[in-house]
Design an enzyme around this catalytic site. Structure first.
Site, PDB file in Angstrom:
ATOM      1  N   LYS A   1       0.810  -1.221   0.000  1.00 45.47           N
ATOM      2  CA  LYS A   1       0.000   0.000   0.000  1.00 45.47           C
ATOM      3  C   LYS A   1       0.840   1.267   0.000  1.00 45.47           C
ATOM      4  O   LYS A   1       0.375   2.318  -0.440  1.00 45.47           O
ATOM      5  CB  LYS A   1      -0.953   0.016   1.214  1.00 45.47           C
ATOM      6  CG  LYS A   1      -2.082  -0.985   1.073  1.00 45.47           C
ATOM      7  CD  LYS A   1      -3.132  -0.766   2.132  1.00 45.47           C
ATOM      8  CE  LYS A   1      -4.325  -1.661   1.895  1.00 45.47           C
ATOM      9  NZ  LYS A   1      -5.358  -1.528   2.923  1.00 45.47           N
TER      10      LYS A   1
ATOM     11  N   LYS B   1      -5.013  -9.688  -7.017  1.00 43.74           N
ATOM     12  CA  LYS B   1      -6.383  -9.850  -6.530  1.00 43.74           C
ATOM     13  C   LYS B   1      -7.292  -8.744  -7.087  1.00 43.74           C
ATOM     14  O   LYS B   1      -6.822  -7.643  -7.400  1.00 43.74           O
ATOM     15  CB  LYS B   1      -6.419  -9.867  -5.002  1.00 43.74           C
ATOM     16  CG  LYS B   1      -6.024  -8.570  -4.375  1.00 43.74           C
ATOM     17  CD  LYS B   1      -6.318  -8.550  -2.887  1.00 43.74           C
ATOM     18  CE  LYS B   1      -6.116  -7.135  -2.382  1.00 43.74           C
ATOM     19  NZ  LYS B   1      -6.537  -6.850  -1.061  1.00 43.74           N
TER      20      LYS B   1
ATOM     21  N   LYS C   1     -10.467  -2.724  -5.305  1.00 47.49           N
ATOM     22  CA  LYS C   1     -11.170  -1.477  -5.610  1.00 47.49           C
ATOM     23  C   LYS C   1     -10.217  -0.360  -5.980  1.00 47.49           C
ATOM     24  O   LYS C   1     -10.620   0.640  -6.544  1.00 47.49           O
ATOM     25  CB  LYS C   1     -12.093  -1.071  -4.459  1.00 47.49           C
ATOM     26  CG  LYS C   1     -11.529  -1.183  -3.083  1.00 47.49           C
ATOM     27  CD  LYS C   1     -12.638  -1.143  -2.020  1.00 47.49           C
ATOM     28  CE  LYS C   1     -12.163  -1.726  -0.701  1.00 47.49           C
ATOM     29  NZ  LYS C   1     -13.236  -2.078   0.200  1.00 47.49           N
TER      30      LYS C   1
HETATM   31  P1  TYM Z   1     -11.203  -4.818   3.115  1.00 49.71           P
HETATM   32  O1  TYM Z   1     -12.199  -3.752   3.377  1.00 49.71           O
HETATM   33  O2  TYM Z   1     -10.054  -4.523   2.206  1.00 49.71           O
HETATM   34  O3  TYM Z   1     -11.921  -6.086   2.531  1.00 49.71           O
HETATM   35  C1  TYM Z   1     -13.048  -6.659   3.192  1.00 49.71           C
HETATM   36  C2  TYM Z   1     -12.982  -8.162   3.068  1.00 49.71           C
HETATM   37  O4  TYM Z   1     -12.957  -8.544   1.688  1.00 49.71           O
HETATM   38  C3  TYM Z   1     -11.897  -9.447   1.471  1.00 49.71           C
HETATM   39  N1  TYM Z   1     -11.398  -9.252   0.087  1.00 49.71           N
HETATM   40  C4  TYM Z   1     -11.294 -10.230  -0.812  1.00 49.71           C
HETATM   41  N2  TYM Z   1     -11.579 -11.540  -0.731  1.00 49.71           N
HETATM   42  C5  TYM Z   1     -11.372 -12.297  -1.838  1.00 49.71           C
HETATM   43  N3  TYM Z   1     -10.887 -11.802  -3.004  1.00 49.71           N
HETATM   44  C6  TYM Z   1     -10.582 -10.478  -3.128  1.00 49.71           C
HETATM   45  N4  TYM Z   1     -10.139 -10.000  -4.279  1.00 49.71           N
HETATM   46  C7  TYM Z   1     -10.782  -9.621  -1.993  1.00 49.71           C
HETATM   47  N5  TYM Z   1     -10.597  -8.303  -1.750  1.00 49.71           N
HETATM   48  C8  TYM Z   1     -10.983  -8.092  -0.470  1.00 49.71           C
HETATM   49  C9  TYM Z   1     -10.847  -9.080   2.508  1.00 49.71           C
HETATM   50  O5  TYM Z   1      -9.976 -10.152   2.771  1.00 49.71           O
HETATM   51  C10 TYM Z   1     -11.721  -8.760   3.711  1.00 49.71           C
HETATM   52  O6  TYM Z   1     -12.061  -9.937   4.419  1.00 49.71           O
HETATM   53  N6  TYM Z   1      -8.342  -5.006   7.205  1.00 49.71           N
HETATM   54  C11 TYM Z   1      -9.621  -5.383   6.646  1.00 49.71           C
HETATM   55  C12 TYM Z   1     -10.817  -4.875   7.424  1.00 49.71           C
HETATM   56  C13 TYM Z   1     -10.805  -5.141   8.885  1.00 49.71           C
HETATM   57  C14 TYM Z   1     -11.065  -6.367   9.543  1.00 49.71           C
HETATM   58  C15 TYM Z   1     -10.970  -6.097  10.927  1.00 49.71           C
HETATM   59  C16 TYM Z   1     -11.381  -7.646   9.079  1.00 49.71           C
HETATM   60  C17 TYM Z   1     -10.555  -4.215   9.858  1.00 49.71           C
HETATM   61  N7  TYM Z   1     -10.666  -4.802  11.073  1.00 49.71           N
HETATM   62  C18 TYM Z   1     -11.171  -7.092  11.890  1.00 49.71           C
HETATM   63  C19 TYM Z   1     -11.583  -8.643  10.046  1.00 49.71           C
HETATM   64  C20 TYM Z   1     -11.468  -8.370  11.412  1.00 49.71           C
HETATM   65  C21 TYM Z   1      -9.717  -4.847   5.235  1.00 49.71           C
HETATM   66  O7  TYM Z   1      -9.067  -3.913   4.855  1.00 49.71           O
HETATM   67  O8  TYM Z   1     -10.676  -5.422   4.495  1.00 49.71           O
END
Ligand code: TYM
Length: 332
Positions: free
Chosen positions: A116, A200, A203
């Protein structure tokens, strides 16, 4: 939060707009399936979102849009708690405490920061972006979560959370933190970009042909699927050395509930023209009704669900923070 015997589940998602099929198939779909079996808490993590610059009005809209989407997708407020992270101050309070438990050596291993921060360079990245995984650990540990369903890209963050929980418990001779486990389902854990199956679906991808946004219209979806890269082989088979085709079959299977084997059989002797046309309709048939449901979630419903969620999450967080501060000798 229902007082019952079910184990606690926690997961979060960032309100950064442009939610895509990867988020849905890698996370939200599993949340919906798991909310019956667990005492589930789902969090819109706006404090994570501000680790990169956000426009306040846009952020506010994105938070509400995400709540609308989660409710329309099937997060049921009678079964689960849904709230916004910054409405419960315990998250940032515990994150500070965990900052003193995490070591620079732990953090320097985090690959997501490297990815990032690559765009602007680490010197111009916020300290918050570097500490992001610690806030995520705080989210999870604050609620004694036993299970954390996420996509594959969060694996390292869950490992860090486990390390911090164990280290804290050992240092203060307590069992104050539950050591959580990640639930990373094989299918859907890594939905890849349609324009590049080595990265992957994301967004923040530079091309909109990378992802299917949950807000895309039918024609855009069809166009994106027809343009999705495949490879030089004309047949439809599922294997690791054909990542682009594997990804498309995975999306097809997860949305249509047909098994991979059935799909491969269905397209035996057929080409990508037929396959992609059908896949586009499978995606359209999923996304259009979802968009209709989204349009029917009222602002009042969102407000009610989130304020109820804040209240019950806040109660649990307060109890945990008192316990943890006491163990550490903090406060008057
Ligand atoms: P975030 O907002 O980037 O993504 C949310 C969830 O979507 C999953 N994800 C994917 N899964 C499969 N293929 C993809 N291409 C893909 N892109 C995103 C992510 O793995 C995630 O599960 N750090 C986390 C948010 C968070 C969180 C937490 C999660 C903050 N605190 C506590 C669990 C527990 C994040 O940025 O997700």
């Amino acid at each position: 939060m229902a007082e019952n015997q079910k184990k606690r589940l926690f997961s979060g998602i960032q309100p950064t707009g442009n939610l895509h099929l990867g988020n849905y198939l890698g996370a939200v779909k599993n949340w919906i399936e798991m909310q019956d079996g667990y005492d589930a808490i789902f969090c819109i993590v706006d404090a994570h979102a501000i680790t990169v610059p956000q426009e306040p009005g846009v952020l506010r809209d994105n938070i509400h849009d995400l709540a609308r989407l989660l409710l329309a997708s099937g997060i049921d407020p009678d079964k689960s708690t849904l709230f916004v992270q910054s409405d419960v101050s315990g998250h940032s309070e515990l994150a500070w405490i965990l900052n003193t438990v995490a070591r620079m050596g732990d953090m320097e291993k985090m690959t997501q920061f490297k990815d990032k921060s690559a765009k602007d360079g680490s010197e111009r990245s916020s300290v918050g972006l570097f500490g992001y995984p610690i806030l995520m650990a705080a989210d999870i540990l604050l609620y004694d979560a036993y299970i954390v369903p996420v996509g594959d890209d969060q694996r390292q963050h869950i490992e860090l959370t486990r390390t911090l929980a164990r280290r804290f418990n050992k240092r203060f001779a307590t069992d104050g933190f539950v050591v959580p486990k990640g639930e990373i389902r094989e299918e859907g854990m890594r939905i890849m970009g349609l324009d590049d199956p080595t990265k992957k679906m994301s967004k923040s991808a530079s091309s909109e042909y990378n992802y299917i946004a949950l807000s895309d219209g039918a024609d855009v979806i069809r166009k994106k699927i027809m343009k999705a890269v495949t490879d030089s082989e004309p047949t439809i088979t599922y294997s690791d050395d054909r990542p682009a085709v594997k990804n498309l079959i995975t999306i097809y299977s997860l949305l249509s509930k047909k098994s991979v084997g059935d799909i491969v059989e269905q397209y035996d002797g057929k080409g990508f023209g037929d396959f992609k046309k059908d896949l586009a309709e499978v995606v359209v048939d999923f996304i259009l009704p979802l968009q209709e449901r989204i349009a029917n979630v009222s602002d009042q419903e969102i407000e009610d669900v989130l304020s109820q969620g804040t209240e019950s999450a806040g109660r649990a967080a307060d109890i945990k923070m008192r316990e943890i501060k006491k163990v550490m000798g903090l406060g008057s």
